[in-house]
Enzyme design. Structure first.
Site, PDB file in Angstrom:
ATOM      1  N   HIS A 107       0.866  -1.179   0.000  1.00 42.18           N
ATOM      2  CA  HIS A 107       0.000   0.000   0.000  1.00 42.18           C
ATOM      3  C   HIS A 107       0.900   1.226   0.000  1.00 42.18           C
ATOM      4  O   HIS A 107       1.733   1.406   0.887  1.00 42.18           O
ATOM      5  CB  HIS A 107      -0.923   0.030   1.212  1.00 42.18           C
ATOM      6  CG  HIS A 107      -1.840   1.221   1.212  1.00 42.18           C
ATOM      7  ND1 HIS A 107      -3.055   1.208   0.566  1.00 42.18           N
ATOM      8  CD2 HIS A 107      -1.707   2.466   1.738  1.00 42.18           C
ATOM      9  CE1 HIS A 107      -3.631   2.386   0.706  1.00 42.18           C
ATOM     10  NE2 HIS A 107      -2.828   3.171   1.413  1.00 42.18           N
ATOM     11  N   CYS A 108       0.714   2.072  -1.008  1.00 36.93           N
ATOM     12  CA  CYS A 108       1.566   3.255  -1.161  1.00 36.93           C
ATOM     13  C   CYS A 108       0.865   4.474  -0.569  1.00 36.93           C
ATOM     14  O   CYS A 108      -0.180   4.897  -1.082  1.00 36.93           O
ATOM     15  CB  CYS A 108       1.877   3.495  -2.637  1.00 36.93           C
ATOM     16  SG  CYS A 108       2.913   4.951  -2.916  1.00 36.93           S
ATOM     17  N   PRO A 109       1.413   5.064   0.492  1.00 37.66           N
ATOM     18  CA  PRO A 109       0.778   6.256   1.070  1.00 37.66           C
ATOM     19  C   PRO A 109       0.851   7.463   0.151  1.00 37.66           C
ATOM     20  O   PRO A 109       0.043   8.385   0.273  1.00 37.66           O
ATOM     21  CB  PRO A 109       1.587   6.484   2.358  1.00 37.66           C
ATOM     22  CG  PRO A 109       2.912   5.865   2.101  1.00 37.66           C
ATOM     23  CD  PRO A 109       2.644   4.686   1.216  1.00 37.66           C
TER      24      PRO A 109
END
Length: 402
Positions: A107-109
């Protein structure tokens, strides 16, 4: 990778501010007076391409399993307690997106989105376009620094003070962003091209390598082998005799041919086959389409994200188990007595001794961390959604009976 923000929207605001500051600040204060009109137009067109690629990385869904998905024979039957559905191979439930993600990488912030099967090409294109753009900006700013050096003996009123201040500010900011993006891109490309792995699968491989010599890992692998093949696991032999020579303790009193040993003595972590590594060319094509599509916004993966092609080495795989071979959980073991004697032979083999004393040996999958301190939680995996107690292998007998 381990960045977690209290307000997730900030993860999108920060890159937008940095891109706008570098792109438009450089243009307004520096390029406006040093580039031709044509060069400025081409530059702004390229900036629009960067914005478009970033937009697609944010909005394109990574993909989720279809309802009532049924795993095939020889695959893990993994139930998601939150989606109330079985997960395909390589899929995980994201705690931020609150859904199962196909071929989840992390999951890429900074995109407020999961990087998974369907949007990995958009993510890579955005990072690549950003690197090229930053390289051009650094080159032009560097030229201005050289110009200031050559003009150092000129009167100060001949130097544009605003431009100089902008260069002094933008150059280190651009360089910092450039280095950060390069590290991310290189890490992703090495894993994708040369290993065929997602970030999570690299972490899983490191976990298995770290616990490879433990009985609790091999008790679970033996149990899984019997479940899938209906027989006891045979004696395993390493294909790499050189690696085996260095990994196996020469002074061990155990008979290497003794099949009663829980941990195989003639088998190394290098002998575990990762099934999805198809080679550099096929890895890239399956993930991002053919080369002439790599830079186009409609270029995407060639597989459906539910089932994946396996490499030819699976035919020679002695374990013959789906990835990961322990299924992500291991047999519980009795607590280890910390007060034990260390033999002279162990003192002479420090790598083996360090592995034996590593506190991560008895950690569960949810607790284990790699050398960078990363856990599954840092990649966005929702461990509460996993039903480990009921995870099982789908045997061929079950399919035939149904």
């Amino acid at each position: 990778m381990a960045v977690q923000l209290k307000w997730p929207i900030i993860g999108v605001v920060i890159p937008c501010v940095l891109i706008a500051m570098v792109a438009y600040g450089s243009h307004y204060f520096v390029f406006r007076t040093n580039l031709s009109r044509t060069e400025q137009i081409l530059y702004e067109v390229y900036v629009c391409i960067v914005w478009l690629s970033y937009y697609l990385a944010i909005v394109v869904d990574p993909g989720s399993p279809p309802k009532n998905f049924t795993p095939k024979a020889g695959e893990w039957r993994r139930w998601c307690k939150k989606c109330q559905n079985y997960k395909p191979e390589r899929s995980h439930h994201c705690k931020t997106c609150n859904k199962c993600v196909l071929k989840m990488d992390h999951h890429c912030p900074w995109t407020y989105n999961c990087v998974g099967h369907n949007n990995l090409p958009h993510f890579l294109r955005f990072v690549f376009f950003l690197i090229v753009g930053m390289t051009y900006v650094l080159f032009q700013l560097g030229k201005q620094v050289l110009h200031y050096y050559d003009s150092s003996k000129l009167p100060s009123y001949l130097i544009d003070k605003k431009e100089m201040c902008a260069v002094i500010f933008l150059l280190p900011v651009t360089f910092f962003v450039f280095v950060s993006i390069i590290i991310l891109f290189v890490r992703c490309m090495i894993n994708l091209l040369f290993r065929g792995m997602t970030q999570i699968e690299v972490w899983e491989m490191e976990r298995i390598g770290s616990q490879f010599h433990t009985e609790r890992l091999w008790l679970q692998i033996r149990k899984n082998y019997f479940k899938l093949h209906g027989k006891e696991m045979p004696h395993l032999v390493s294909w790499n005799r050189t690696t085996r020579y260095y990994e196996v303790d020469e002074n061990s009193n155990n008979d290497n041919s003794n099949e009663n040993n829980i941990v195989p003595k003639d088998f190394t972590s290098d002998d575990i086959v990762f099934p999805y590594d198809l080679g550099v060319s096929s890895n890239m094509i399956n993930a991002c389409d053919y080369p002439w599509m790599w830079l186009l916004p409609w270029g995407g993966p060639r597989e459906n994200g539910y089932h994946f092609q396996k490499n030819e080495f699976m035919e020679d795989d002695q374990l013959g188990l789906p990835w990961p071979p322990d299924g992500g959980h291991q047999e519980p073991m009795a607590p280890v007595d910390d007060d034990f004697d260390i033999s002279d032979s162990e003192l002479q083999d420090m790598p083996s001794l360090r592995r034996r004393l590593d506190p991560r040996n008895n950690m569960t999958r949810s607790e284990w961390m790699n050398d960078l301190g990363e856990t599954l939680d840092d990649f966005g995996v929702d461990l509460d959604a996993e039903d480990i107690e009921h995870d099982d292998l789908v045997s061929k007998d079950e399919i035939s009976n149904n």
